[in-house]
Enzyme design. Structure first.
Site, PDB file in Angstrom:
ATOM      1  N   CYS A  45       0.965  -1.552  -0.011  1.00 17.27           N
ATOM      2  CA  CYS A  45       0.249  -0.044  -0.121  1.00 17.27           C
ATOM      3  C   CYS A  45       0.636   1.382  -0.117  1.00 17.27           C
ATOM      4  CB  CYS A  45      -1.034  -0.084   1.487  1.00 17.27           C
ATOM      5  SG  CYS A  45      -2.131  -1.400   1.457  1.00 17.27           S
TER       6      CYS A  45
HETATM    7  C1  BEZ Z   1       0.984  -4.177   1.655  1.00 19.66           C
HETATM    8  O1  BEZ Z   1      -0.106  -3.502   1.654  1.00 19.66           O
HETATM    9  O2  BEZ Z   1       1.431  -4.956   1.755  1.00 19.66           O
HETATM   10  C2  BEZ Z   1      -0.267  -5.756   1.893  1.00 19.66           C
HETATM   11  C3  BEZ Z   1      -1.447  -5.892   2.811  1.00 19.66           C
HETATM   12  C4  BEZ Z   1      -2.482  -6.973   3.646  1.00 19.66           C
HETATM   13  C5  BEZ Z   1      -1.165  -7.618   2.948  1.00 19.66           C
HETATM   14  C6  BEZ Z   1      -0.472  -8.067   2.110  1.00 19.66           C
HETATM   15  C7  BEZ Z   1       0.533  -7.379   1.980  1.00 19.66           C
END
Ligand code: BEZ
Length: 212
Positions: A45
């Site tokens: 994100c």
């Molecule tokens: C991420 O944004 O890295 C992420 C968020 C939830 C699960 C796996 C990765």
């Protein structure tokens, strides 16, 4: 119920990193990209929001406003924005909706219980100036989205709206496009496409991209 193409994007009022937002009023006459992410302070994100900030001029050129969303509260968004700016070498220049009460998540069906009971999925909606949903995508939490692809789809949608053409598979800006099958009037075709067209089949008519 999930939103379908052509539906009116639901209006809402919700807190964000830039204060309270009334969505339709905030959109005004712009196109919109509303996208959810699972959570603040997560790696994928962080890169996605950094990319969106860096593409601000590309969105603006197309008349598009971007807005992100997760169920984290405003103070979390503010602290995370500092991290995004630092690690992605940018300045977050769009609001992040703080959907702690899941009001927007419910309207846009952003929580998929079989994926997670609490986190929003990685969904994205392109909304046109009439507030109609024109693109929906949902990605798994572990896969960051390709924001250049989002720009490519917006270019394609705007070409269709403005020039009555559609774009072939893997089309990139500048490639030939196809005349929409519903356009049959030869006089209108001549006026719209002065460079002419090539009919590979009666239903497959290729023409140079008209806005170039
Ligand atoms: C991420 O944004 O890295 C992420 C968020 C939830 C699960 C796996 C990765």
């Amino acid at each position: 119920m999930s939103l379908k193409l052509g539906d009116i994007a639901p209006d809402f009022e919700q807190d964000s990193s830039e204060g309270k937002i009334r969505f339709h009023e905030w959109l005004g006459n712009s196109w919109g990209v509303l996208f959810s992410h699972p959570a603040d302070f997560t790696p994928v994100c962080t890169t996605e929001l950094g990319l969106t900030a860096k593409l601000k001029d590309d969105f603006a050129k197309r008349g598009v406003k971007a807005i992100a969303l997760s169920v984290d509260p405003v103070d979390s968004h503010h602290r995370w924005i500092d991290d995004i700016n630092e690690t992605q070498n940018t300045v977050v220049n769009f609001p992040i909706i703080a959907d702690a009460d899941r009001k927007v998540s419910d309207l846009y069906d952003l929580i998929h219980p079989n994926a997670s009971d609490t986190l929003t999925v990685r969904s994205l909606f392109v909304i046109d100036p009439n507030k109609k949903v024109r693109l929906t995508i949902t990605y798994p939490a572990s896969t960051g989205r390709n924001f250049n692809e989002i720009l490519r789809v917006i270019d394609s949608l705007q070409l269709t709206d403005n020039h009555k053409v559609a774009t072939p598979g893997n089309w990139q800006d500048g490639d030939d496009v196809v005349i929409v099958p519903s356009l049959k009037d030869e006089e209108e075709i001549r006026q719209r496409f002065p460079k002419g067209y090539r009919a590979v089949k009666p239903y497959l008519r290729l023409t140079p991209q008209p806005n170039r």
